[in-house]
Design a protein around this motif. Structure first.
Motif: not given
Length: 159
Positions: A98-99, A106-109, A115-116
């Protein structure tokens, strides 16, 4: 009793450690005692100097890190946050690709995807998964601080 004081702590007027035991007759009576005691004192002095030098270097390094992070209290807080998570905000943004640290969607996605993908049960790496987790944690800490200070976006140090 006087011997032990001079043997362990030396004569206060003597600055040369090799001369400390010169006038003590007991040290001369035991063969090999004087060189052994001189070796012990010399070694202790060397270790003491090295320890002092290491402490000074660590202090200088921590001050430089605080200056690079913005100096003053803000820099000290940023260095503390970096040491808690083990990474800088810049590293966290690179890991999560991320920028803008305030782009929460975007961070969560990216976090969920990385993580998965790195799940150990799916053949992933626990090390990489922990890096992803720490990156998210570091960005979350920055977002929390920016919300508390009333700022709309976290400020980064100039490199």
């Amino acid at each position: 009793h006087g011997f032990f004081f001079f043997a362990w702590f030396g004569c206060p007027s003597e600055s040369n450690p090799r001369r400390i035991f010169h006038n003590i007759s007991f040290v001369h009576q035991i063969p090999g005692m004087k060189p052994l005691l001189e070796l012990i004192i010399g070694g202790a002095q060397i270790v003491g100097r090295a320890f002092t030098r290491a402490v000074r270097e660590e202090f200088r390094t921590s001050q430089q890190a605080a200056e690079r992070a913005g100096g003053g209290r803000q820099g000290a807080r940023r260095v503390a946050n970096d040491s808690i998570t083990g990474m800088t905000l810049q590293e966290a943004k690179q890991i999560l690709n991320v920028t803008e640290p305030h782009d929460i969607e975007t961070i969560e996605k990216n976090y969920k995807h990385l993580f998965e993908v790195n799940d150990k049960a799916k053949g992933g790496s626990l090390y990489l998964q922990s890096k992803v987790y720490r990156a998210k944690e570091r960005i979350d800490m920055e977002l929390q601080k920016s919300e508390q200070s009333g700022s709309s976006e976290p400020k980064e140090p100039k490199t």
